[in-house]
Design a protein around this motif. Structure first.
Motif, PDB file in Angstrom:
ATOM      1  N   ALA A 218       0.844  -1.206   0.000  1.00 28.76           N
ATOM      2  CA  ALA A 218       0.000   0.000   0.000  1.00 28.76           C
ATOM      3  C   ALA A 218       0.876   1.253   0.000  1.00 28.76           C
ATOM      4  O   ALA A 218       0.635   2.213  -0.742  1.00 28.76           O
ATOM      5  N   THR A 219       1.923   1.224   0.819  1.00 26.90           N
ATOM      6  CA  THR A 219       2.821   2.369   0.894  1.00 26.90           C
ATOM      7  C   THR A 219       3.547   2.576  -0.432  1.00 26.90           C
ATOM      8  O   THR A 219       3.693   3.705  -0.914  1.00 26.90           O
ATOM      9  N   ALA A 220       3.976   1.477  -1.029  1.00 24.79           N
ATOM     10  CA  ALA A 220       4.694   1.574  -2.308  1.00 24.79           C
ATOM     11  C   ALA A 220       3.758   2.056  -3.416  1.00 24.79           C
ATOM     12  O   ALA A 220       4.177   2.775  -4.327  1.00 24.79           O
ATOM     13  N   ILE A 221       2.496   1.679  -3.346  1.00 22.74           N
ATOM     14  CA  ILE A 221       1.509   2.144  -4.333  1.00 22.74           C
ATOM     15  C   ILE A 221       1.350   3.655  -4.211  1.00 22.74           C
ATOM     16  O   ILE A 221       1.342   4.382  -5.210  1.00 22.74           O
ATOM     17  N   GLU A 223       3.500   5.747  -3.045  1.00 23.82           N
ATOM     18  CA  GLU A 223       4.734   6.357  -3.553  1.00 23.82           C
ATOM     19  C   GLU A 223       4.725   6.466  -5.065  1.00 23.82           C
ATOM     20  O   GLU A 223       5.283   7.401  -5.632  1.00 23.82           O
ATOM     21  N   ALA A 224       4.123   5.475  -5.731  1.00 18.97           N
ATOM     22  CA  ALA A 224       4.102   5.454  -7.197  1.00 18.97           C
ATOM     23  C   ALA A 224       2.978   6.322  -7.756  1.00 18.97           C
ATOM     24  O   ALA A 224       2.793   6.384  -8.965  1.00 18.97           O
ATOM     25  N   GLY A 225       2.227   6.985  -6.880  1.00 23.11           N
ATOM     26  CA  GLY A 225       1.186   7.893  -7.355  1.00 23.11           C
ATOM     27  C   GLY A 225      -0.191   7.256  -7.429  1.00 23.11           C
ATOM     28  O   GLY A 225      -1.109   7.842  -7.998  1.00 23.11           O
ATOM     29  N   GLY A 226      -0.348   6.064  -6.877  1.00 22.62           N
ATOM     30  CA  GLY A 226      -1.656   5.416  -6.857  1.00 22.62           C
ATOM     31  C   GLY A 226      -2.347   5.621  -5.527  1.00 22.62           C
ATOM     32  O   GLY A 226      -1.804   6.226  -4.605  1.00 22.62           O
ATOM     33  N   GLU A 227      -3.566   5.134  -5.468  1.00 24.48           N
ATOM     34  CA  GLU A 227      -4.311   5.179  -4.222  1.00 24.48           C
ATOM     35  C   GLU A 227      -4.562   3.734  -3.827  1.00 24.48           C
ATOM     36  O   GLU A 227      -5.097   2.959  -4.625  1.00 24.48           O
ATOM     37  N   ALA A 228      -4.159   3.372  -2.624  1.00 26.94           N
ATOM     38  CA  ALA A 228      -4.255   1.966  -2.216  1.00 26.94           C
ATOM     39  C   ALA A 228      -5.531   1.746  -1.416  1.00 26.94           C
ATOM     40  O   ALA A 228      -5.946   2.594  -0.636  1.00 26.94           O
ATOM     41  N   ARG A 229      -6.140   0.597  -1.634  1.00 22.18           N
ATOM     42  CA  ARG A 229      -7.333   0.237  -0.882  1.00 22.18           C
ATOM     43  C   ARG A 229      -7.130  -1.192  -0.384  1.00 22.18           C
ATOM     44  O   ARG A 229      -6.869  -2.099  -1.181  1.00 22.18           O
ATOM     45  N   LEU A 230      -7.227  -1.381   0.918  1.00 23.44           N
ATOM     46  CA  LEU A 230      -6.999  -2.716   1.490  1.00 23.44           C
ATOM     47  C   LEU A 230      -8.324  -3.443   1.673  1.00 23.44           C
ATOM     48  O   LEU A 230      -9.273  -2.873   2.220  1.00 23.44           O
ATOM     49  N   TYR A 231      -8.365  -4.674   1.220  1.00 24.33           N
ATOM     50  CA  TYR A 231      -9.572  -5.485   1.387  1.00 24.33           C
ATOM     51  C   TYR A 231      -9.349  -6.475   2.520  1.00 24.33           C
ATOM     52  O   TYR A 231      -8.271  -7.057   2.625  1.00 24.33           O
ATOM     53  N   THR A 318       9.790  -3.429  -9.604  1.00 33.34           N
ATOM     54  CA  THR A 318      10.355  -3.636 -10.928  1.00 33.34           C
ATOM     55  C   THR A 318       9.289  -3.705 -12.020  1.00 33.34           C
ATOM     56  O   THR A 318       9.473  -3.176 -13.109  1.00 33.34           O
ATOM     57  N   PHE A 319       8.194  -4.357 -11.724  1.00 31.95           N
ATOM     58  CA  PHE A 319       7.189  -4.573 -12.769  1.00 31.95           C
ATOM     59  C   PHE A 319       5.933  -3.719 -12.608  1.00 31.95           C
ATOM     60  O   PHE A 319       5.361  -3.264 -13.594  1.00 31.95           O
ATOM     61  N   VAL A 320       5.495  -3.536 -11.381  1.00 35.26           N
ATOM     62  CA  VAL A 320       4.185  -2.913 -11.175  1.00 35.26           C
ATOM     63  C   VAL A 320       4.290  -1.393 -11.023  1.00 35.26           C
ATOM     64  O   VAL A 320       3.522  -0.641 -11.635  1.00 35.26           O
TER      65      VAL A 320
END
Lengths: 626, 626
Positions: A218-221, A223-231, A318-320
Motif C-alpha cells: 500500500a505504501t509503495a503504491i 509512492e508510485a502515485g496510486g491510491e491503495a485500498r486494502l480489502y 520492478t514490474f508494477v
C-alpha cells in the motif's frame, strides 16, 4: 496436495509487456489548487488573463509624464506639482497632467496621463512639489499589463507535475481548480489464512504471522502515485476469494493479491482468475518472483505478487510501480537508483534473471560500495538490511569485486546508511546508535563482526571479550556484567556455572558467533582446569548447551516463556525483563573502526558518542563505561 | 511616506543562525502505521516479539526427524509413515515420532518431534507412506523462531524516515501505531490589500492581483515536511495585522508573512513584531531577499519573506525550508540540487550574495548547461522559466561560460525540461508542444528565438516569415493566415491595411521581436512602394503603430476590451475569441533545430510530432500544414 508447476516461465520482457497491455488509468479529475501538489495536469492551461492586469508601478516613487523629466539630473532637477497619491490595491482617482506627478506605491496602478515612475530615492519633496533628479523614458519602472503573462499564452502543458513553482504560476492566473490525472486505485487482497493485520492479537502456536505485504505494498503504491485500498481477508477458499476479488475488481483500476507463501492459497487465486477472468501470464523467469500472475478480471487489471516480503516488494518495484506511475502520469524519481561498485565477488549461475538484494555503503574515499544481502527470501529483515536490488543477467556467472552495478532502491526515498557496523548484540550499543544519523547495524555476533570488517564492507566492528580485528582502531568501549538469567526470585536456587554442570537444568545458550558465548566457553574451560577434567565433559553435562538462540534477550525470553530453566545473558537483560540473575563475571565490549574508514564523519561521530555516552551506558544494570 | 531603510544588512550566515535559534519543533505524535509513509520515527523501536514466532517450515514438504533420513539419497530413499498434515495458520494436532513424517505447508508450524523439513520435490508418496530421497540435517528448511527478528533486538532507530520497507518491518513486528515527529505547523499571513485569493473575482482597474505567494509557500512548506495553515487577509493596518499575527502565533510553530511588495505593508508587520514581539534580524545582504525579517512573537517563531514570488520562494528554499526540515526530522532531498556548466558568461558585481535564477538544459552531448533567467524580480514566469537559483558570492565579478555551478532547484521535484525552444508565439505550436514531455518554450518572438539558438542555449527556434537561423536544420513548419482583428461584425467596416493608414483608427501592434510584426512591416513597405511614398510616412499615419503588446492574442484582446479599434493578429485568434477578421496574407512558421542538438530525443520527437500533426495544425482557422 495440489501444486501448480511453473513449466513455461515467461521472459521478464513479456511480463512487462503483459502489464503494459493492462489499462490502469483512472478518470481525470479536478482538484483545488491548494491540494494539487504532486498531481499531474491532464490538460494544457493557457492564460485566461493578463498578468499583471494593469500597468503597474515597479517601485515606490512618483508617477510622471516621462517627457516632463527630459534633461533632469542631480545637479538640475525638474520640479513637478504633487497632485495626490495612488496606493496598491486602489483605483487611481486622479490624472497626471503636464508638469504634475502623483505619489505611487510599488504594485499600484499607473494613473491616467502618467507613462513612467521615478524611484523615491531620486526625488525630494516638500509635500506640495517634487524635485525629480533624473531623466526618464516612457515605460521606466512600469510593468505593463501582460508583460509577465499575456492572456492566451501557453502557461503549462499536459503532463506537468505540479511543484510549488507551478502552483505559483497557476495562482497568478487566478486558477483555483486544476484538471489533473486521476490516481489509479489499486486494491490489495491479502491471501493466506495465517496472516494477521498488525495491531491484532497473534497466535504463534497456530502459526499465525503478521501480514507484512499489505501495508508495504500500500505504501509503495502511494509512492508510485496510486491510491491503495486494502480489502479484508475473507478466507483462502474459492468462494471467499472469488467474492473479494470481484468486489475489488469492480472498485479498482488494478487488483494486487499478495501475502501468502503457501502454494495452496496462491493456487486458489490462480483458479479464480483462470476460470472467471483472463490469465495473461503465469510464472516469470526471475528470482525472486517466479510465481507472478498477470491477468484481467471483470474489466479490471490483476497482478499476483509473490508471498515473501522482499520478493513482493522487488516485483512491485520492478514490474508494477512503473505501470502505476505511467497511469498516474508521473516520471520515475531521479533517486530511484544508485550506482556503485561491488564490494565483494558474488557468484551466480541459475539461468534466470535475478534481482539480488543489495546494501549500499560509502567507503573512506567516498566511493559507493554495493554488497549482496542474502538472508533467504523469507526474511523481513532483508527489507531493511538491503537498500534495493541489483539485476543480474541470466548468463552472468558472477559479479566481480569492483564491478560497476546499479542498485534499484526499494524506494526513491531510501537513503543508504551513513554508518555500517556489525558485531556483538548489545543493549548499550543499541542506545548509543540512537545518536547516529542513519546507522545500519547487524547484531551478528563478535566473530561475524570481525569477519565483515576484514571483508572491507563494514565501517565498524563491535567485539566482546578479547578478540580483536586487524587493521582497525578502537573507538571506545565499556564493560558489561554477564551471567545466568533465571526466573524472578531464582526458584531453582541457582548459584553459578557449577549448577549448570552438576544439576539437571535446561539451559539456553547463544549462537556460536556470539562473543558472550565465547566468554561462557572460557569460563567453562577455567572450571574444567579447576576440576582437572576435559572441557568437553563439562559441556556435554549441560542440557541445552547446543540449544542456541540469536539475540541478547533471546535466552532470557525462553526462560520467561517457561521453555528453559536458565539462559545465558546480561545483568541488564534480567533487569529489563524483571528476571533473576546470577552473575558470572564482566566482559569488555569494544567498538573498532576500520582504519580505512576512520575519517568518515559518522565513524568520528560514533567515537564521540561513546566518549560522551557514560550516562547512557551506566544507566544499564551491570554496565560500566571505560 | 514612511519607509524602512535596511542600513545594517545582516550577513546570510547570521540569518541562518537567527533562524536556527528559533524552535520550530512540533510535539511528537502517534500515527497509524497505514498513514506513516514519509514520517520520521521519534523513538527507537525494539522488537517486542520474535519473528517468526514459531519454528516455521520454509518449503512445502514433509516434517521429519532429520536422524531418520540419514544416508538417504535418490537411489536409496528412506520410507517414513505419513501421520497427518499441518497447514499454515493452524496449530499442529500431531507429533512426529521415530520413522514418521507429516505433510507441511510453507509457513506452517513445525510439529513437535520434527526438526527438519524435506521439500516435496525430493519425495514420493502413496498417501500412506513417504519416500524421502535426500539426507537432512536438523534445522534444514526450517526458519527457527526469532531467526528473522529476535525479541529485544533494535529494529529501527529514532530519525528513521518511513518508506515501504520500514513499514514492512514494523508490520512484521505487529506495530500498528508509530511514534513520529510532529509536523511543524507553519502559518502563512498574506500582506497587501491588493492581493486576491485565486478563484475570487479580480478588479484589475483598482490594481488587484492574485496572491501568488500564499499557495506557493504553502506547497513548499508541505514539501519540506511541515503543515501549512493559511490565514485570511484582514487588512494592512496595524490592528488587523497584529490581531492575525497573534492568532497565527498562538496556533503555529512558525508564522510566515508573505505577499506584498509594497513597503508600507511590510512596515506595518515590522512595527508589530518590533513592538509586540522580538525582532532578531531585519534585512539580509542577499539579492533577492534583502527585506527578510526574523523574530519571535508570543512564543512562536516569525519570518517575513520578501514580496516578489521568485524572491519569496528563493528565500524560503534557502533559509526557511532547511529549518522546517530540521524540525520535521527530514534530510534534504538528494535531488535538491543539480550541477552543470554555465552556458553563457554572466556578469555580476553588487557586493551582495546573489541567488541568480537559472534554467537548466542538456546539450547534445548530455552535458548539463545552466543559463541565467533574468526577467526582473517581479515576474511570476521566472518561477517556471528558471529551475532554481545559483548562489553567486559577493566578491564574484562574473561567472564564466563553461564554469561549473550548482543549481539549487526550486523544489526537489523540479525536473529540468527535456526540450528548450524559443521564438514565435503561435497557437499551433502551443498545441503541438502538448505532445512533448516537459518542453520549455519562450514565446519571445522570432528574432529572439534566432538569437538564443545562436547563443547555444536553446534546442530549437521557431521563426515566422523568411528569417532563418544559422547552423540549424528545419524540423517542419506550417502557414498561418494573418491580418487585422476587429470587433465581431467589423463595425468600422475595415477592409485592409489601407484603412489603417488612411482612416482615424486606433491600432495595436505586436512588439518588435515578433515575426508577425516584421510581416506587417513588409506589407506596409509594399504599400509604400505602390503609392510611391516613404514607408515612414505610412507608419506615422497609423495611430498606435508603436503601441505594441507581447503575445499573439494580446492585440485582439485590447480590441475586445474596447481599448483599440483594430489589432494585428491571426485568423485563428479572431476565430477563437469570436471576433471579426480582415485577412492580409499568409506567412510561414518554421521550426528549426540547432545542428548540435538534432539527436536529442525530444528534438527528434518534435520533428515527428510536427510531421504527424496536420490534423492539429489544420484544426486552427487559416492554418495549413506543409
Amino acid at each position: 496436495m495440489r501444486r501448480k508447476e511453473f513449466r513455461d516461465l515467461a521472459d521478464p520482457d513479456e511480463a512487462h509487456e503483459a502489464i503494459a497491455s493492462l489499462d490502469l488509468r483512472a478518470d481525470d479529475e479536478t482538484v483545488p489548487l491548494r491540494e494539487a501538489r504532486g498531481r499531474v495536469l491532464s490538460e494544457r492551461i493557457d492564460a485566461a488573463l493578463d498578468v499583471p492586469g494593469f500597468d503597474r508601478a515597479s517601485v515606490d516613487g512618483y508617477a510622471v509624464k516621462a517627457a516632463d523629466t527630459f534633461g533632469a539630473d542631480e545637479a538640475d532637477p525638474v520640479e513637478l506639482e504633487l497632485v495626490g497619491e495612488v496606493h496598491a490595491g486602489a483605483e487611481p482617482d486622479l490624472e497626471v497632467g503636464d508638469g504634475e506627478c502623483a505619489e505611487i506605491s510599488t504594485g499600484a496602478v499607473l494613473p491616467p496621463g502618467a507613462d513612467a515612475v521615478v524611484m523615491v530615492e531620486r526625488t525630494d519633496t516638500d509635500g506640495e512639489t517634487v524635485l525629480v533628479r533624473t531623466s526618464l523614458a516612457p515605460g521606466d519602472r512600469v510593468m505593463f499589463a501582460g508583460a509577465d503573462v499575456a492572456a492566451g499564452e501557453r502557461a503549462l502543458g499536459p503532463g506537468t507535475v505540479l511543484t510549488p513553482r507551478e502552483i505559483g504560476l497557476l495562482s497568478a492566473l487566478g486558477v483555483d481548480e486544476v484538471p489533473v490525472r486521476g490516481k489509479p486505485t489499486v486494491g490489495i487482497i491479502s491471501t493466506g489464512d495465517e496472516l494477521v493485520r498488525p495491531g491484532e492479537p497473534l497466535n504463534s502456536d497456530s502459526g499465525e504471522i503478521y501480514d507484512v505485504n499489505s501495508y508495504t505494498t500500500a505504501t509503495a503504491i502511494e509512492e508510485a502515485g496510486g491510491e491503495a485500498r486494502l480489502y479484508p481477508h475473507a478466507g483462502d477458499d474459492y468462494e471467499a476469494m472469488e467474492s473479494v476479488l470481484r468486489e475489488a475488481a469492480s472498485e479498482c483500476d488494478l487488483v494486487l493479491s499478495s501475502g501468502s507463501t503457501s502454494a495452496s492459497a496462491v493456487d486458489v487465486i490462480y483458479r479464480v482468475i483462470e476460470e472467471t477472468g483472463e490469465l495473461l501470464l503465469h510464472g516469470v523467469a526471475v528470482k525472486p518472483g517466479k510465481p507472478m500472475l498477470v491477468g484481467r478480471l471483470d474489466g479490471s487489471a490483476y497482478i499476483g505478487l509473490p508471498g515473501y516480503p522482499v520478493s513482493a516488494l522487488t516485483i512491485f518495484r520492478t514490474f508494477v510501480a512503473p505501470a502505476v506511475r505511467r497511469a498516474a502520469g508521473l516520471p520515475e524519481p531521479r533517486t530511484a537508483t544508485i550506482s556503485g561498485e561491488m564490494a565483494v565477488r558474488e557468484r551466480y549461475s541459475e539461468g534466470r534473471l535475478r534481482y539480488m538484494p543489495a546494501g549500499v555503503i560509502e567507503d573512506g574515499d567516498g566511493n559507493t560500495l554495493v554488497y549482496p544481502v542474502d538472508k533467504g527470501s523469507g526474511a523481513t529483515t532483508s527489507l531493511v538490511e538491503a537498500d534495493g536490488v541489483v539485476a543480474v543477467d541470466p548468463d552472468m556467472e558472477y559479479l566481480d569485486s569492483g564491478e560497476k552495478v546499479e542498485v534499484q532502491l526499494f524506494s526513491a526515498d531510501v537513503r543508504p546508511p551513513s554508518l555500517f557496523g556489525a558485531g556483538e548484540d548489545d543493549p548499550a550499543l543499541s542506545r548509543l546508535l540512537d545518536r547516529i544519523e542513519r546507522p545500519r547495524y547487524l547484531g551478528v555476533g563478535s566473530r561475524q563482526g570481525i569477519r565483515r570488517l576484514r571483508d572491507g564492507v563494514t565501517d565498524v566492528a563491535v567485539v566482546s571479550g578479547d578478540a580483536e580485528p586487524d587493521d582497525a582502531t578502537e573507538l571506545g568501549g565499556w564493560t558489561r556484567e554477564w551471567g545466568l538469567v533465571v526466573p524472578a526470585g531464582n526458584p531453582d536456587d541457582i548459584d553459578g556455572l557449577t549448577d549448570l554442570v552438576d544439576r539437571e537444568l535446561w539451559f539456553v545458550n547463544r549462537t556460536t558467533d556470539s562473543g558472550l558465548r565465547s566468554t561462557l566457553g572460557d569460563a567453562i574451560a577455567d572450571l574444567a582446569d579447576e576440576r582437572g577434567v576435559d572441557r568437553h565433559n563439562l559441556v556435554s553435562a549441560i542440557d541445552g548447551f547446543e540449544f542456541s538462540v540469536r539475540a541478547h534477550e533471546s535466552p532470557a525470553r525462553k526462560v520467561l516463556a517457561g521453555k528453559a530453566d536458565v539462559g545465558l545473558g546480561l545483568a541488564a537483560t534480567a533487569d529489563a525483563l524483571g528476571m533473576g540473575f546470577v552473575p558470572c563475571g564482566t566482559e569488555t565490549v569494544r567498538v573498532y573502526g576500520s582504519d580505512d574508514r576512520l575519517e568518515k564523519p559518522e565513524v568520528e561521530r560514533l567515537a564521540a558518542v561513546i566518549d560522551d555516552g557514560a550516562s547512557v551506558i551506566e544507566s544499564l544494570s551491570g554496565y560500566d563505561s571505560q
